[in-house]
Design an enzyme around this catalytic site. Structure first.
Site, PDB file in Angstrom:
ATOM      1  N   LYS A 116       0.804  -1.226   0.012  1.00  0.00           N
ATOM      2  CA  LYS A 116      -0.104  -0.169  -0.104  1.00  0.00           C
ATOM      3  C   LYS A 116       0.813   1.263   0.156  1.00  0.00           C
ATOM      4  O   LYS A 116       0.514   2.156  -0.538  1.00  0.00           O
ATOM      5  CB  LYS A 116      -0.917   0.003   1.276  1.00  0.00           C
ATOM      6  N   LYS A 158      -1.611   2.705   9.051  1.00  0.00           N
ATOM      7  CA  LYS A 158      -1.937   1.676   8.284  1.00  0.00           C
ATOM      8  C   LYS A 158      -0.643   0.862   8.081  1.00  0.00           C
ATOM      9  O   LYS A 158       0.657   1.162   7.819  1.00  0.00           O
ATOM     10  CB  LYS A 158      -2.336   2.387   7.027  1.00  0.00           C
ATOM     11  N   GLU A 200      -1.451   8.365   7.710  1.00  0.00           N
ATOM     12  CA  GLU A 200      -2.343   9.412   6.913  1.00  0.00           C
ATOM     13  C   GLU A 200      -3.099  10.005   7.856  1.00  0.00           C
ATOM     14  O   GLU A 200      -3.383  10.030   9.040  1.00  0.00           O
ATOM     15  CB  GLU A 200      -3.098   8.605   5.880  1.00  0.00           C
ATOM     16  N   HIS A 208     -17.311   5.618   0.616  1.00  0.00           N
ATOM     17  CA  HIS A 208     -16.253   4.692  -0.225  1.00  0.00           C
ATOM     18  C   HIS A 208     -16.749   5.034  -1.542  1.00  0.00           C
ATOM     19  O   HIS A 208     -17.970   4.220  -1.882  1.00  0.00           O
ATOM     20  CB  HIS A 208     -16.300   3.365   0.220  1.00  0.00           C
ATOM     21  N   LYS A 237     -18.861  -5.462   2.195  1.00  0.00           N
ATOM     22  CA  LYS A 237     -19.781  -4.599   1.753  1.00  0.00           C
ATOM     23  C   LYS A 237     -21.159  -5.466   1.605  1.00  0.00           C
ATOM     24  O   LYS A 237     -21.035  -6.736   1.366  1.00  0.00           O
ATOM     25  CB  LYS A 237     -19.351  -4.378   0.364  1.00  0.00           C
ATOM     26  N   ASN A 290      -7.852  -2.205  -7.456  1.00  0.00           N
ATOM     27  CA  ASN A 290      -7.995  -3.533  -7.190  1.00  0.00           C
ATOM     28  C   ASN A 290      -7.970  -4.263  -8.811  1.00  0.00           C
ATOM     29  O   ASN A 290      -8.565  -3.536  -9.590  1.00  0.00           O
ATOM     30  CB  ASN A 290      -9.410  -3.882  -6.697  1.00  0.00           C
ATOM     31  N   ARG A 292      -8.642  -6.981 -10.111  1.00  0.00           N
ATOM     32  CA  ARG A 292      -9.624  -8.181 -10.345  1.00  0.00           C
ATOM     33  C   ARG A 292     -10.955  -7.693 -10.777  1.00  0.00           C
ATOM     34  O   ARG A 292     -11.154  -6.405 -10.868  1.00  0.00           O
ATOM     35  CB  ARG A 292      -9.783  -8.816  -9.099  1.00  0.00           C
ATOM     36  N   VAL A 295     -17.136  -8.161  -6.910  1.00  0.00           N
ATOM     37  CA  VAL A 295     -18.370  -8.708  -6.738  1.00  0.00           C
ATOM     38  C   VAL A 295     -19.369  -7.856  -7.211  1.00  0.00           C
ATOM     39  O   VAL A 295     -20.600  -8.375  -7.876  1.00  0.00           O
ATOM     40  CB  VAL A 295     -18.545  -9.087  -5.268  1.00  0.00           C
TER      41      VAL A 295
END
Ligand code: MV4
Length: 448
Positions: A116, A158, A200, A208, A237, A290, A292, A295
């Site tokens: 990250k 983080k 941060e 989001h 989610k 992401n 990929r 969903v």
């Protein structure tokens, strides 16, 4: 084009991929664990290969078993779906080495977005807005404290190897930071084998909002509307929608342009998602990328009238894209139907579905692998269906969702259907007045 694609996944997404392959005239291979031998992907694929016992670690995550299945069946590509091996750099690399096209990101891209702090540095250099914070990994508590004074509390620590909400902590003063420094580092070391931490400014009550993008092998990119995924519980989610009720035309343009910068910064090839935090002033900040299919790709498909899996396969096969961006033409909402008891802390509720009736009618889509008599194994994710409604306006999509939920019958197990029914009636939700804090602080589920 590919002749045969092996689907390295299970459940609804395996079925979703098989369906598009059939429409494209591509042969399919399902792989399955013994727990999934009676599943629809196994029935509907052209071939099926058993790759191990129920536990994911011994089946869907076993790279050698999956590569062997691809070799035996002569598959020329592997679609990993989401979860499992979809963002595993080693798997992407092994596919490459075995001359099997991995329908997803390149190993270097997965690796660079998986770290990250590194992802953030890449995005900052590319001119993508990021949350103010440390420059990379913090070396000591002293350095952390000094950065906190500079950006001012509250701050968030983080883990660079984190994600999905693991390995992060908020601190409001020096004392809390000192506590958080030790505990989050220990947690990160244990969970990820990497205790690198960055800092941060803590964005309070963010939304989001993520941007769907696509990039081809020739450097052309486009954005394809946003998804608001603020309705989450413990980083899971539950409801997604597009357009975001918080979006404006001007903000979409800015976020879309930033998402394209992000994709170009890593020469992104395929379909992907750039996640942003959006504060109450509509400032937005890069969060994660992401690599990929997600969903919630379904709602994007509905509002731009476009098959994202087909696009993913075509890009992997070398197709050029036009570079034209897509604007949402409709409003779509997705409710995740999980085999969980919402009245019992969302406890998993696997078991046999004794009775099953799906809603239908105009503007309703259901992506599922379950049927009457199907037994949900306890070994995997608890999502059993995605119920999507599409309409001209948000209000109509919500009303349609209420109607669809009221017709959805799943007997024998507990599901999240009653939760969604109540949420659709919630005044704040209906007004679009929610942030990522909504389910924890603004919503109480009534007893049955
Ligand atoms: C944040 C944040 C506030 N400020 N970063 C959660 C998952 C991980 N990918 C990043 N997350 C957050 N990062 C700053 N600087 C709040 C969250 C966050 C969150 C983000 C999106 C959706 C739900 C969330 C729930 C809790 C915390």
């Amino acid at each position: 084009m590919f002749k045969k694609i092996l689907i390295a996944n299970r459940g609804e997404i395996a079925l979703r991929i098989i369906r598009t392959c059939k429409e494209m005239g591509i042969q399919t291979v399902a792989v399955y664990s013994t727990a999934d031998k009676d599943s629809l992907p196994v029935r509907f694929a052209d071939e099926a290969v058993c790759i191990g016992p129920p536990s994911s670690a011994h089946s869907y995550l076993q790279i050698p078993h999956i590569i062997a299945a691809a070799e035996i069946t002569n598959a020329d590509a592997i679609h990993p779906g989401y979860g499992f091996l979809s963002e595993n750099a080693r798997f992407s690399k092994i596919c490459q080495e075995n001359n099997i096209k991995f329908i997803g990101a390149l190993p270097e891209q997965i690796e660079s977005m998986g770290d990250k702090a590194n992802a953030k540095a890449t995005m900052l250099a590319a001119g993508v807005p990021c949350v103010p914070g440390s420059e990379g990994i913090l070396k000591s508590l002293e350095e952390a404290t000094s950065v906190a004074h500079e950006i001012k509390y509250p701050i968030m620590l983080k883990a660079t190897a984190g994600g999905g909400g693991k390995g992060m902590k908020v601190a409001w003063n020096d004392e809390e930071l000192a506590d958080a420094w030790e505990s989050t580092r220990r947690e990160a070391a244990a969970a990820f084998g990497n205790d690198g931490m960055y800092m941060e400014k803590f964005i309070e009550e963010p939304r989001h909002i993520e941007i769907q993008i696509a990039g081809d092998q020739f450097g052309t990119c486009c954005h394809m509307s946003e998804r608001d995924c603020s309705i989450q519980r413990r980083h899971q989610k539950l409801v997604e929608e597009t357009p975001s009720p918080f979006m404006t035309t001007a903000l979409r343009k800015k976020m879309g342009a930033a998402a394209i910068k992000a994709a170009k910064a890593v020469n992104y090839e395929g379909v992907g998602t750039v996640e942003f935090l959006v504060d109450k002033h509509r400032n937005f900040y890069f969060m994660e990328m992401n690599t990929r299919i997600q969903v919630e790709h379904t709602i994007t498909e509905e509002v731009i009238n476009f098959d994202l899996i087909k696009e993913q396969i075509k890009i992997a096969a070398g197709k050029k894209i036009s570079g034209k961006n897509y604007e949402p033409q409709m409003h779509a909402i997705q409710c995740r139907i999980n085999a969980e008891d919402p009245h019992n802390n969302f406890r998993p509720s696997p078991g046999n579905i004794q009775e099953y009736h799906e809603p239908g009618g105009h503007g309703i889509r259901i992506d599922t692998h379950v049927y009457a008599g199907y037994t949900i194994p306890p070994n995997y994710d608890s999502m059993i269906a995605k119920l999507i409604t599409v309409a001209q306006t948000r209000e109509e999509a919500i009303t349609k969702m209420e109607r669809a939920l009221s017709e959805y019958i799943v007997e024998g197990i507990k599901t999240t259907i009653p939760f969604h029914s109540q949420l659709m009636k919630n005044e704040k939700f209906r007004k679009g007045d929610f942030t990522t804090k909504f389910l924890e602080e603004g919503f109480e589920l009534k007893p049955i």
